[in-house]
Write an enzyme that holds these catalytic residues in place. Structure first.
Site, PDB file in Angstrom:
ATOM      1  N   GLY A 150      -3.943   4.599   2.735  1.00 57.49           N
ATOM      2  CA  GLY A 150      -4.252   5.425   3.896  1.00 57.49           C
ATOM      3  C   GLY A 150      -3.435   5.001   5.107  1.00 57.49           C
ATOM      4  O   GLY A 150      -2.309   4.513   4.984  1.00 57.49           O
ATOM      5  N   SER A 151      -4.061   5.101   6.262  1.00 57.36           N
ATOM      6  CA  SER A 151      -3.326   4.939   7.521  1.00 57.36           C
ATOM      7  C   SER A 151      -2.709   3.556   7.691  1.00 57.36           C
ATOM      8  O   SER A 151      -1.739   3.401   8.434  1.00 57.36           O
ATOM      9  CB  SER A 151      -4.253   5.203   8.697  1.00 57.36           C
ATOM     10  OG  SER A 151      -4.759   6.504   8.612  1.00 57.36           O
ATOM     11  N   THR A 152      -3.292   2.530   7.061  1.00 51.96           N
ATOM     12  CA  THR A 152      -2.719   1.198   7.231  1.00 51.96           C
ATOM     13  C   THR A 152      -1.272   1.164   6.745  1.00 51.96           C
ATOM     14  O   THR A 152      -0.486   0.328   7.165  1.00 51.96           O
ATOM     15  CB  THR A 152      -3.527   0.151   6.437  1.00 51.96           C
ATOM     16  OG1 THR A 152      -3.740   0.646   5.113  1.00 51.96           O
ATOM     17  CG2 THR A 152      -4.850  -0.129   7.097  1.00 51.96           C
ATOM     18  N   PHE A 153      -0.918   2.140   5.885  1.00 50.77           N
ATOM     19  CA  PHE A 153       0.428   2.164   5.324  1.00 50.77           C
ATOM     20  C   PHE A 153       1.456   2.694   6.335  1.00 50.77           C
ATOM     21  O   PHE A 153       2.660   2.550   6.132  1.00 50.77           O
ATOM     22  CB  PHE A 153       0.436   3.022   4.051  1.00 50.77           C
ATOM     23  CG  PHE A 153       1.619   2.775   3.171  1.00 50.77           C
ATOM     24  CD1 PHE A 153       1.720   1.593   2.450  1.00 50.77           C
ATOM     25  CD2 PHE A 153       2.651   3.706   3.075  1.00 50.77           C
ATOM     26  CE1 PHE A 153       2.812   1.358   1.650  1.00 50.77           C
ATOM     27  CE2 PHE A 153       3.754   3.460   2.274  1.00 50.77           C
ATOM     28  CZ  PHE A 153       3.844   2.285   1.551  1.00 50.77           C
ATOM     29  N   LYS A 154       0.954   3.334   7.428  1.00 51.99           N
ATOM     30  CA  LYS A 154       1.861   3.919   8.428  1.00 51.99           C
ATOM     31  C   LYS A 154       2.762   2.855   9.039  1.00 51.99           C
ATOM     32  O   LYS A 154       3.794   3.166   9.642  1.00 51.99           O
ATOM     33  CB  LYS A 154       1.055   4.618   9.519  1.00 51.99           C
ATOM     34  CG  LYS A 154       0.436   5.913   9.045  1.00 51.99           C
ATOM     35  CD  LYS A 154      -0.521   6.484  10.066  1.00 51.99           C
ATOM     36  CE  LYS A 154      -1.233   7.700   9.488  1.00 51.99           C
ATOM     37  NZ  LYS A 154      -2.406   8.068  10.311  1.00 51.99           N
TER      38      LYS A 154
END
Lengths: 604, 390
Positions: free
Chosen positions: A310-314
C-alpha cells in the site's frame, strides 16, 4: 649353651648318611644347600623366560586384548549451543533430563513391570505391555521425564529398566522472540527459526567416541586433551535486545488484541548496521511447547509472509524521482479532486485534493499525485529502483523460510502496472524488505543486509563476529535528506500524526492496503493491512521501526491502527537506549556527533 | 686392632666346638657390621613394595572406603612395626633363639588352634585364617612358617648323624610338620600347608635325611593332597584352569588371564608408574597376591627383571651367610629362613605367570599383609645377626 656344642661335636664324630663316614657334615650341608640354590636360580630362569614370553613376545596381542575390555565406544552427543541476546542474556539453553527405556531381554515379570511404570510415569499400561511383547529389544517408555519421576524409577529398582540422559531445550524467556528462535524436535534437531537455520552450528553431529571403563563398566574420566578437542555446539549471539524485544512484543500484542487483528508484525532495525533489535510476530507461541500450537503460529511472518504494502511503498517512486531530479519538493501536482483515470483503471484518494506540493502528496498519501510522480519516472526507471531497493529478492537474513516477495519482471508489466505498483499494489513484499527500504533513507542511501545474528562463539575461542555483505549505495545523501523532510512532514502534518513524539523528530509513512479478496477477485473494502514504517530521530536515526497489522477489525487505517504502536514502541526504546532528544531546547546544546555516539553506546 | 679382633673372635666359645681347623684367612677377618647386600636387597624390595602397594590399592581403597591412602597407611604401619621387630632380631644373638624353640612351638600350635576354635578367630573369604584383637589382626599360619624352621633347625641339629633312624631321626619331625599342616589345612589354607610341607622336606633333605624317606613322606601325603584337591570344587577348577586358562577367561580362568593381560600390556618398559589399568577392578587382589602383575604392567619387563635381580641378590646373600656359618644349627636356621623367602616368591611368581596353579601366597616384602611382612622381616633380622658373626 652347652648342649649346642655337644650336638655339633656329636654330629662331627658320628657317621653320615647310609652309614658311610662323613668327615664333615657342614660340607654335606653346603652341598645340598647349593643344589637347592641352583634349583632356585633355575626356576627364576624359567620364570624370567615366561615373563619374556608374556611381556615381549605376546605384548601386542595381550595389549590389544586388554584394550578391548578397557575401551568401549558410546554415542557422544555434544551439547547444543546456547542462544543469547546482544547483551549475552540467555534466550535458549539445554538441560539434561532422564529418559526411560526397557531392555526387553532383561525383563522377567512383564505385567508387574508395566504396571509399576504406568503408575509412576502416567503411561498406558496396556500399550506398554503390548510394546514389550512386540519383540523389540530396545523400547522407549517415556522420554525426558521429571527428576521426581526419575527418582521414583531408580527407587523402584526394576530389572531391565534403564535411564539415559537426553538434552532438553529450554527457553528461559518463554515465548519471547519465539519466531526468531524457533524450536527443536525430540532429538534436538532444529525445526524452525535460528534453531533450524544454524542447526549445524548449534548442534554438532553425534558420533561414536571411545570411552574408558573399569571392570564394572563405570566410565572413567577422559583425558583433558581429548575433552578439549571434542566438538561442541557453538553459541549464537543474536542482535536482538531482550528488553527491546519485550517492549515491542508487549505493544504489538496489546494493539493486535485491541483491534482484533488477525496477525501483526513489528520490527526494529539499526539502519546503519542492519541489525535487527527486535522482531515481534503476533500471534505468539511458546517454543518449549510448540506442538500445542497450530503450525501457522510458528511462522515468522516478518520474513515469510508477503503482502501488498500500500501507501508505504510510495517511498520508492518518491525517492527515485528525487534522485533522478525529475521532481523537486516544491513541484505541485493536480490531484483531480480525489478521482483520476490512469489508462484503464480509476484511482481514488480517500480525501479529495486539487493541487498539492510533492511533500503534501506524500504526507496526505495522495494516490493520484504519487502516480503522476511515477509517470515522470516511467516504468523502466521505476522497475529498476524497486529492484535496487531490494524488492523481489531475499534480503539474506539468517532466518529460514524467507520469501523473495512477488515482483513481476518488467516485460510482464501491463499498462496498469505502473500506477498499481506505485501505490503498493500488484507487488508482494515482506515486512523485512519494506523495513530495509526505509533504512536506506535513514542511513543516507545504503541498502544494508538485515541481520539477526551478531556473533557465533566457538568454545574456547574468541568471539567470532560474522562478516556480512557490504552495504551498497543507491541514493545520494541529498535525496535522502529531501525524502526525510517529506516523511517528517507526513508525520507532523499528514497521515502519520499518531506516530509523532514530543521530543523526537519522527520520519515515517502510513500505509493502508486493501486486501485482494480471491473470492470476489477484487480489492476488499473491509479487509486491509494497516502499517506504519518510520525512523527516529529523523536526521540521526538510531532505529527504523515497522508496524504492520493484518486485518484490524476496529480501525483499519495505518495512521490510526499502526502509527500509535510505532509511537509507543519508539518512546520506550528511545528512553531505554538513552537516545538524547533532538527536538526542543537541549538539541542546540548537544552536537549531532555526540548524539550518535550515545545512541551507539547504548546499543552496543 | 686387627689382632685384637682376631683374639675376640676366637674367644667366641661356639666356634671351638666345631672341632675343625679353620684357615687363618677366615678367622682374621674382623667381625663385620653385617651383610649390607642382604640388607640392600631387602630395602630395595620394601621400597618398591611400598610404592606398588599404593599404586595398586589406591583405586580399591577409594572405591570402598573413600580414602585412597587407606592401604598405604596400613602398609606403612606394618612396615614400622616390622622394622622395629627386625631391629630387635638383629640385636638378638641367633643362638639364643634355640632356647625359645619349644615355647614358640607351643605358642604357634596354640594360636593355630585358637584361630579354629576361639571366638577371636576371624573368617574372611570362606577361610578362618586370622586372629582379631580389636582392630589388629594376626595370621598365625605366617608365624608357624618361622616356628617350624626354628624347630626343625634345632631338631635336625640335635639328631644330626642319626637322621637315617626312622623312629628317632625322621618320624618326630614329620609328625610336627604334619601337625602344622593339618591345623592349617583345617582353616583351610592348602597353599600354606603345602608350603610348610615343602620347606620341612627341603630342610630335612639339606640336613641329610635319606631321599628315600622323603619319597615315602611324599607318597604318604599324596592321598591327602589329592583328597584336598578334589574335595573342594574350586581347587579342582583351579587345576583345570591352570592347564588352559583361556578356555574359561570369564569365570575360573579370570584371575590368571587378567594377570596375563596386565603383564602383556606392560611390554618392555611398562605403562608407567600409576598408569596401569588392570587394577581398575579387572584383576582381583592387585595389592596382595597379584601385586607382581601390576608391577609387570606399570614397570614392564625391565621392572620385573629389576625386582627378580633384587630377589636373587637377597637369596644369594642369604645362602652365602648360611654356607659360611660355622655351626650346623645356624646353617640350618639360615637356610630355612632364606628358603622360606625364596619359596614364597618362587610360588608367587610362578602363579602370576601361570606356571603354577592359583594359590594365595604373598610376595615377600612387596605384597600387602602385615603378619607375613613381620615374620619375613624378623627372619631377615636373624640372618643379619648371623652375617655379623661369620
Amino acid at each position: 649353651m652347652n648342649t649346642d656344642y655337644q650336638d655339633i661335636k656329636y654330629s662331627c664324630q658320628g657317621s653320615g648318611i647310609r652309614g658311610q663316614p662323613t668327615p664333615d657334615p657342614r660340607r654335606s650341608l653346603n652341598k645340598r644347600g647349593k643344589i637347592i640354590l641352583i634349583c632356585f636360580f633355575l626356576w627364576m630362569g624359567v620364570v624370567v623366560g615366561r615373563f619374556y614370553h608374556l611381556q615381549i613376545i605376546k605384548h601386542e596381542e595381550l595389549f590389544q586384548k586388554a584394550n578391548k575390555q578397557y575401551e568401549r565406544t558410546y554415542l557422544y552427543r555434544p551439547e547444543r549451543g546456547n542462544i543469547y541476546d546482544r547483551n549475552h542474556r540467555l534466550l535458549a539453553c539445554t538441560i539434561e533430563l532422564d529418559s526411560v527405556f526397557l531392555d526387553a531381554a532383561m525383563i522377567t515379570n512383564t505385567s508387574h513391570l508395566s504396571k509399576t511404570l504406568a503408575g509412576i510415569l502416567e503411561v498406558d499400561n496396556q500399550d506398554l505391555s503390548k510394546r514389550i511383547a512386540g519383540g523389540k529389544n530396545f523400547i522407549w517408555v517415556k522420554r525426558k521425564i521429571s527428576t521426581d519421576e526419575a527418582k521414583s524409577i531408580k527407587d523402584a529398582g526394576l530389572g531391565g529398566v534403564g535411564l539415559i540422559k537426553e538434552g532438553q531445550r529450554l527457553y528461559p524467556e518463554r515465548g519471547l522472540a519465539a519466531q526468531v528462535l524457533g524450536f527443536v524436535g525430540m532429538d534436538q534437531q532444529g525445526l524452525a527459526g535460528i534453531e533450524y537455520f544454524y542447526d549445524d552450528l548449534l548442534g554438532e553431529e553425534s558420533f561414536w567416541l571411545k570411552e574408558h571403563q573399569d571392570a564394572f563398566g563405570r566410565k572413567l574420566y577422559l583425558p583433558d586433551d581429548l575433552l578439549q578437542t571434542l566438538p561442541a555446539g557453538k553459541d549464537i549471539v543474536l542482535s536482538l535486545d531482550r528488553t527491546i524485544q519485550h517492549i515491542v512484543e508487549k505493544e504489538l500484542a496489546l494493539q493486535v488484541n485491541r483491534l482484533k487483528a488477525k496477525a501483526g508484525v513489528a520490527i526494529i532495525m539499526d539502519p546503519f548496521t542492519g541489525e535487527i533489535l527486535a522482531l515481534a510476530v503476533q500471534p505468539a507461541f511458546d517454543p518449549s511447547y510448540y506442538p500445542h500450537y497450530p503450525p501457522e503460529k510458528w511462522r515468522n511472518r516478518a520474513v515469510s509472509d508477503i503482502y501488498e504494502p500500500g501507501s508505504t511503498f510510495k517511498l520508492i517512486p518518491l525517492s527515485a524521482a528525487l534522485e533522478e531530479s525529475l521532481v523537486s519538493p516544491q513541484d505541485r501536482f493536480y490531484c483531480g479532486n480525489g478521482i483520476a483515470n490512469f489508462g484503464s483503471i480509476v484511482i481514488h484518494d480517500i480525501h479529495p485534493y486539487d493541487w498539492l506540493s510533492l511533500a503534501d502528496v506524500i504526507s496526505h498519501s495522495s494516490n493520484i499525485g504519487t502516480i503522476q510522480v511515477s509517470q515522470r519516472l516511467g516504468s523502466n526507471q521505476l522497475y529498476h529502483y524497486i529492484k535496487k531497493f531490494g524488492f523481489g529478492a531475499k534480503t539474506g537474513i539468517e532466518l529460514p523460510g524467507e520469501s523473495p516477495g512477488i515482483f513481476r519482471p518488467l516485460r510482464n508489466w501491463s499498462k496498469t502496472s505502473l500506477p498499481a505498483i506505485t501505490i503498493g499494489q500488484e507487488i508482494g513484499v515482506t515486512p523485512i524488505q519494506l523495513l530495509r527500504a526505509y533504512a536506506v533513507i535513514a542511513n543516507g542511501g545504503y541498502v544494508v543486509p538485515p541481520k539477526v545474528v551478531r556473533a557465533i562463539i566457538e568454545p574456547g575461542q574468541a568471539k567470532n563476529t560474522l562478516s556480512s555483505s557490504k552495504p551498497h549505495k543507491i541514493l545520494s545523501p541529498a535525496t535522502c535528506e529531501k525524502v526525510t523532510s517529506i516523511l517528517i512532514q507526513a508525520v507532523e502534518e499528514g497521515t502519520g500524526k499518531e506516530a509523532s513524539l514530543p521530543n523526537y523528530t519522527v520520519a515515517g509513512k502510513t500505509g493502508t492496503a486493501q486486501k485482494f479478496d480471491p473470492a470476489t477477485k477484487s480489492y476488499s473494502n473491509t479487509q486491509s493491512i494497516a502499517s506504519f514504517v518510520g525512523f527516529v530521530p529523523a536526521r540521526q536515526a538510531s532505529m527504523v521501526i515497522l508496524v504492520m497489522l493484518d486485518e484490524p477489525q476496529e480501525k483499519s487505517l495505518g495512521g490510526i491502527a499502526a502509527a500509535p504502536v510505532f509511537r509507543k514502541i519508539a518512546r520506550q526504546v528511545l528512553r531505554y537506549l538513552r537516545v538524547p532528544p533532538d527536538k526542543g531546547a537541549i538539541t542546540n546544546v548537544i552536537s549531532h556527533w555526540s548524539l550518535t555516539n550515545a545512541g551507539y553506546k547504548a546499543l552496543n | 686392632m686387627l689382632s685384637e679382633a682376631t683374639v675376640l673372635s676366637s674367644s667366641y666359645g661356639h666356634y671351638e666346638g666345631s672341632g675343625r681347623s679353620i684357615t687363618a684367612s677366615t678367622w682374621q677377618r674382623p667381625k663385620s657390621h653385617g651383610d649390607f647386600l642382604l640388607l640392600a636387597g631387602t630395602i630395595g624390595l620394601l621400597v618398591i613394595g611400598w610404592i606398588m602397594v599404593y599404586s595398586s590399592s589406591a583405586i580399591i581403597a577409594w572405591d570402598n572406603y573413600h580414602n585412597p591412602y587407606l592401604f598405604l597407611k596400613r602398609h606403612s604401619f606394618h612396615l614400622i612395626i616390622a622394622l622395629m621387630a627386625m631391629a630387635l632380631a638383629i640385636k638378638f644373638d641367633y643362638l639364643s633363639i634355640r632356647r625359645l624353640t619349644y615355647p614358640l612351638l607351643a605358642l604357634s600350635l596354640l594360636l593355630l588352634l585358637a584361630v579354629l576354635v576361639s571366638p577371636w578367630g576371624k573368617e574372611a573369604g570362606g577361610a578362618r585364617r586370622w586372629l582379631a584383637l580389636g582392630t589388629l589382626s594376626f595370621q598365625p599360619s605366617e608365624l608357624s612358617k618361622l616356628t617350624l624352621i626354628i624347630y626343625l633347625a634345632h631338631s635336625l641339629t640335635k639328631k644330626m648323624g642319626r637322621l637315617k633312624e626312622f623312629t628317632y631321626g625322621y618320624l618326630p619331625n614329620f609328625i610336627i610338620i604334619g601337625l602344622f599342616c593339618a591345623l592349617i589345612l583345617l582353616q583351610p589354607d592348602l597353599g600354606t600347608a603345602l608350603f610348610l610341607l615343602m620347606i620341612g622336606c627341603l630342610l630335612c633333605f639339606i640336613a641329610g635325611t635319606p631321599l628315600s624317606y622323603l619319597f615315602y613322606a611324599a607318597l604318604f601325603c599324596l592321598p591327602f593332597i589329592i583328597l584336598a584337591l578334589f574335595k573342594a570344587e574350586f581347587r579342582r577348577q583351579r587345576l583345570s584352569v591352570f592347564l588352559n586358562p583361556w578356555n574359561d577367561p570369564l569365570n575360573n580362568g579370570y584371575q590368571i588371564t587378567q594377570s596375563f593381560l596386565a603383564l602383556g600390556s606392560g611390554g618392555l618398559w611398562g605403562m608407567g608408574l600409576g598408569q596401569g589399568r588392570q587394577k581398575l577392578f579387572y584383576l582381583p587382589d592387585p595389592h596382595t597376591d597379584f601385586v607382581f602383575s601390576i608391577i609387570g604392567e606399570e614397570l614392564g619387563f625391565i621392572g620385573v627383571l629389576g625386582i627378580i635381580f633384587l630377589l636373587g641378590l637377597l637369596v644369594w646373600r642369604g645362602f652365602r651367610t648360611a654356607f659360611r656359618l660355622p655351626d650346623i644349627y645356624g646353617q640350618l636356621l639360615a637356610t630355612g629362613i632364606i628358603l622360606s623367602i625364596a619359596i614364597q616368591s618362587s610360588i608367587n611368581l610362578g602363579v602370576v605367570v601361570g606356571l603354577l596353579p592359583i594359590k594365595g601366597l604373598p610376595f615377600p616384602f612387596i605384597s600387602l599383609g602385615g603378619t607375613s611382612l613381620l615374620v619375613n622381616m624378623v627372619g631377615i633380622g636373624i640372618l643379619w645377626n648371623m652375617s655379623k658373626q661369620i
